[in-house]
Design a protein around this motif. Sequence first.
Motif, PDB file in Angstrom:
ATOM      1  N   ASP A   1     -17.594  -4.168  15.361  1.00 36.87           N
ATOM      2  CA  ASP A   1     -17.979  -2.939  14.662  1.00 36.87           C
ATOM      3  C   ASP A   1     -18.714  -3.257  13.355  1.00 36.87           C
ATOM      4  OD1 ASP A   1     -17.767   0.036  14.305  1.00 36.87           O
ATOM      5  OD2 ASP A   1     -16.637  -0.586  12.539  1.00 36.87           O
ATOM      6  N   ILE A   2     -18.219  -4.257  12.614  1.00 35.28           N
ATOM      7  CA  ILE A   2     -18.856  -4.653  11.352  1.00 35.28           C
ATOM      8  C   ILE A   2     -20.287  -5.133  11.597  1.00 35.28           C
ATOM      9  CG2 ILE A   2     -18.841  -6.401   9.505  1.00 35.28           C
ATOM     10  CD1 ILE A   2     -15.753  -6.244   9.606  1.00 35.28           C
ATOM     11  N   VAL A   3     -20.455  -5.986  12.625  1.00 31.94           N
ATOM     12  CA  VAL A   3     -21.784  -6.525  12.948  1.00 31.94           C
ATOM     13  C   VAL A   3     -22.717  -5.411  13.403  1.00 31.94           C
ATOM     14  CG1 VAL A   3     -23.065  -8.034  14.514  1.00 31.94           C
ATOM     15  CG2 VAL A   3     -20.948  -8.839  13.478  1.00 31.94           C
ATOM     16  N   ASN A   4     -22.209  -4.522  14.271  1.00 38.99           N
ATOM     17  CA  ASN A   4     -23.029  -3.402  14.748  1.00 38.99           C
ATOM     18  C   ASN A   4     -23.510  -2.535  13.591  1.00 38.99           C
ATOM     19  OD1 ASN A   4     -22.748  -4.244  17.361  1.00 38.99           O
ATOM     20  ND2 ASN A   4     -21.364  -2.622  18.000  1.00 38.99           N
ATOM     21  N   ARG A   5     -22.607  -2.277  12.673  1.00 37.21           N
ATOM     22  CA  ARG A   5     -22.966  -1.467  11.499  1.00 37.21           C
ATOM     23  C   ARG A   5     -23.989  -2.190  10.619  1.00 37.21           C
ATOM     24  NH1 ARG A   5     -19.772   2.958  10.389  1.00 37.21           N
ATOM     25  NH2 ARG A   5     -17.948   3.204  11.745  1.00 37.21           N
TER      26      ARG A   5
ATOM     27  N   LYS B   1     -27.649  -0.790   9.930  1.00 36.25           N
ATOM     28  CA  LYS B   1     -28.102  -0.590   8.553  1.00 36.25           C
ATOM     29  C   LYS B   1     -29.449  -1.262   8.321  1.00 36.25           C
ATOM     30  CE  LYS B   1     -26.358  -0.901   3.818  1.00 36.25           C
ATOM     31  NZ  LYS B   1     -25.268  -1.410   2.954  1.00 36.25           N
ATOM     32  N   GLU B   2     -29.605  -2.486   8.835  1.00 41.07           N
ATOM     33  CA  GLU B   2     -30.870  -3.204   8.684  1.00 41.07           C
ATOM     34  C   GLU B   2     -32.013  -2.458   9.365  1.00 41.07           C
ATOM     35  OE1 GLU B   2     -30.129  -7.059  10.288  1.00 41.07           O
ATOM     36  OE2 GLU B   2     -29.071  -7.785   8.502  1.00 41.07           O
ATOM     37  N   ILE B   3     -31.758  -1.980  10.584  1.00 42.74           N
ATOM     38  CA  ILE B   3     -32.796  -1.265  11.342  1.00 42.74           C
ATOM     39  C   ILE B   3     -33.154   0.062  10.666  1.00 42.74           C
ATOM     40  CG2 ILE B   3     -33.305  -0.095  13.535  1.00 42.74           C
ATOM     41  CD1 ILE B   3     -31.676  -2.280  14.952  1.00 42.74           C
TER      42      ILE B   3
END
Length: 314
Positions: free
Chosen positions: A103-107, A111-113
Amino acid sequence: MLNEESLTDSLKRRLKDLKRRKNIKNYYLKKIKGGKSYNAVLLDSLIIKFIMTLLFFIVLISKTGYFILSLIISLLFLFSVLYASYYIKAKKFNKKVIEINKDIVNRKIMKEINYFTNDEFIQYVREIFEKYYNISFDEYKENIDLVGKKYDEVWAIKCFKTSQEDRISKKDIRDFKDEVDEIGIERGIVVTNSYFVSGMKTEYEGIIELVDFDSLVYMVKEIGEYPSKEDVEEIIISRYEENKKDISKRKGHVFSKTKVFKYLFLSFCLFILSTMTIYSFYYMIMAFISLSLAIVSVFYEYFQKLIFKETEEE
C-alpha cells in the motif's frame, strides 16, 4: 582511549538502530491494531497472559495443594503461551507488513504519477515498456502516443493519465481501436494510471491489451525499479519524523512563553475562588494544574532554546 570511543560509537549506533526498528514496528502495529502503539499492544498482551497464568495457577493449586509444583507448571504454561503467541502473531504480522508495504509503495507511485503532466506520463510509460519488453518506442500523433516494432510486428500505445477515481470508458478504447485498425497496426495497448470500466478487460481480451495501475506497478517491479524494503522503511521513518514535528508544534502551542503568565494568572484566580466557594477543593486542584502548566512551559521554553542552540552549533 580509541577503543573506548569506538565502543561508545558502536553502542550509540546500535541503540539508534534499535530505536529505528522500534519506530518502524510501532508504525506497522498502529496500522494493524487501529492506532494502538507498540508499547500498548505489548502491555495488553502481557496482562492477558499474566491473568491466564494466574487463573491457571489458582486452579492448579486448589486441585493439587502443592505450591512449588503448581508454580513451576504455571511458569512453564506461561512460557509455552508466550512462545506460541509470538510464533502465531509473527506470521500474521509479517503477512500484514507485506500488505502495508504494498500500500505504501502504491501510494508513492500514485503520488509521483499525479505530479506528471500528460507528456511526462507518456515518457514514464515509454521508459517502463522499453525496459520491460526490450523495444524502442517513438512518439506518434493523435490517438496514438507511442509506436514500436518487434519481430516485424508494430505496437501502438495510448496513455490515459487521470485521477484514481475516474475509469477509462469503452468510448476511449473504441476511438483508439478505430485508429489502430485504420493504420493496420498489429498490437494495440492502452495504459492508464487508473482502472478500466468493469468488464472491459474481458470484452477486449485478444483485441486490445489493457494495462491498468496494478499492471503498471507489476511491470515496474519486473524491471527492478520497485522500491525495496529499505526504501519503504525510509518512507516510514520520514513519516514518523514528520508526525514527531507536528506533535512538537502542538506541544509548543500549549507550553509556550506567551502562555506562562496566562497560566499563572489563571492559577491565582482559581486559588482566590477556592476561598470563596463551597467547591474549594475542586478550584484548588485546577489552580495547581494551571500552576503546573506554567512551570512546565518555563522548562519547555528553556529546553527548546537549548536544542536550537545545539542545532545551530552542529
